[in-house]
Design a protein around this motif. Structure first.
Motif, PDB file in Angstrom:
ATOM      1  N   ARG A  51       0.844  -1.195   0.000  1.00 51.66           N
ATOM      2  CA  ARG A  51       0.000   0.000   0.000  1.00 51.66           C
ATOM      3  C   ARG A  51       0.872   1.236   0.000  1.00 51.66           C
ATOM      4  NH1 ARG A  51      -5.350   0.430   2.240  1.00 51.66           N
ATOM      5  NH2 ARG A  51      -4.653   2.564   2.502  1.00 51.66           N
ATOM      6  N   THR A  52       0.360   2.286  -0.585  1.00 50.86           N
ATOM      7  CA  THR A  52       1.051   3.562  -0.508  1.00 50.86           C
ATOM      8  C   THR A  52       0.808   4.175   0.865  1.00 50.86           C
ATOM      9  OG1 THR A  52       0.683   3.892  -2.852  1.00 50.86           O
ATOM     10  CG2 THR A  52       1.263   5.825  -1.553  1.00 50.86           C
ATOM     11  N   LEU A  53       1.865   4.643   1.494  1.00 47.64           N
ATOM     12  CA  LEU A  53       1.731   5.284   2.796  1.00 47.64           C
ATOM     13  C   LEU A  53       1.097   6.668   2.635  1.00 47.64           C
ATOM     14  CD1 LEU A  53       5.274   4.464   4.204  1.00 47.64           C
ATOM     15  CD2 LEU A  53       3.149   3.312   4.755  1.00 47.64           C
ATOM     16  N   GLU A  62       5.981   3.300   0.446  1.00 45.91           N
ATOM     17  CA  GLU A  62       5.025   2.201   0.409  1.00 45.91           C
ATOM     18  C   GLU A  62       5.391   1.213   1.509  1.00 45.91           C
ATOM     19  OE1 GLU A  62       5.708   0.785  -3.553  1.00 45.91           O
ATOM     20  OE2 GLU A  62       3.901   1.805  -4.284  1.00 45.91           O
TER      21      GLU A  62
END
Lengths: 100, 150
Positions: A51-53, A62
């Motif tokens: 997931r992208t932070l 990520e």
């Protein structure tokens, strides 16, 4: 295990994006082992994937997220937290009770 | 949702009052922001309040839209959590939680969200958990940083 009361927990941790698949799998297994070693039961793992932070952490943009639900006597929480805290690959973690 | 109609008269009174109160502190800016731009940015960023849109002509008695429009616009704008179920509020439900953030990523006050104290408390707690896990930003600026990078 030792007959102590069990509590429902939910654990989310994020691993740094540089890891390869085997490292991720083995870390996930290690966490599960610690949990069951502390008397945890019914461990359900839910991988959220990469997931992208929402904001950069340690120059990472990520991370690999995992969610685990389990029941464990409260005495085990410290040990589980320590495992996560002392691992450099863990970018963030959250361990909370869900039965309150 | 069902009690929305009953609430409307009350809210017509409440909204101007709220805006007036805030004139004396720095929040004025925020409110201006919100009135001007919210829909585009919010819906782009997350699942936002999409149609909280064009309620700009508020208090404009000369123009009267069909009543169902008026109610819907007001309701949506002032109550992002009107259709919320308490059990759905948790740090994993990012689309729901992000409706409680303003454009800058700040948690909206209860004066704006109009939810019960119980709901607001849970929302705030879960937003903070989500922020810790980097599921939600602490400021909108941080999200821009990540986007630029990709």
């Amino acid at each position: 295990m030792n007959g102590a009361e069990l509590r429902e927990y939910e654990l989310v941790f994020a691993l740094q994006p540089g890891l390869d698949e085997s490292a991720i799998a083995s870390f996930e297994k290690r966490v599960a082992d610690v949990i069951s070693g502390q008397g945890g039961q019914n461990i359900v793992t839910e991988p959220w994937g990469r997931r992208t932070l929402a904001y950069p952490i340690k120059r990472y943009y990520e991370a690999y997220y995992f969610l685990q639900r389990f029941a464990m006597p409260p005495s085990g929480a410290d040990e589980v937290e320590r495992t996560l805290r002392f691992s450099e690959d863990v970018v963030r973690y959250l361990l909370i009770r869900t039965d309150e | 949702m069902s009690d929305e109609k009953n609430l409307t008269p009350e809210m017509e009174a409440a909204v101007p009052a709220a805006e007036f109160e805030s004139l004396d502190d720095e929040e004025t800016i925020v409110i201006l922001d919100d009135v001007d731009v919210p829909p585009a940015d919010l819906s782009a960023e997350n699942t936002g309040i999409g149609d909280a849109a064009a309620s700009d002509e508020e208090g404009d008695d000369a123009f009267s839209a069909p009543s169902e429009y008026q109610e819907r616009e007001r309701g949506d704008r002032s109550r992002p959590g009107s259709d919320i179920r308490v059990d759905d509020i948790n740090f994993k439900n990012i689309s729901l939680l992000s409706r409680f953030l303003d454009r800058r990523g700040r948690i909206m006050s209860r004066r704006k969200t109009r939810v019960s104290a119980k709901v607001q408390r849970r929302v705030v707690r879960e937003i903070k958990r989500a922020r810790h896990l980097a599921l939600l930003p602490y400021t909108a600026d941080q999200t821009r940083q990540v986007r630029r990078r990709r």
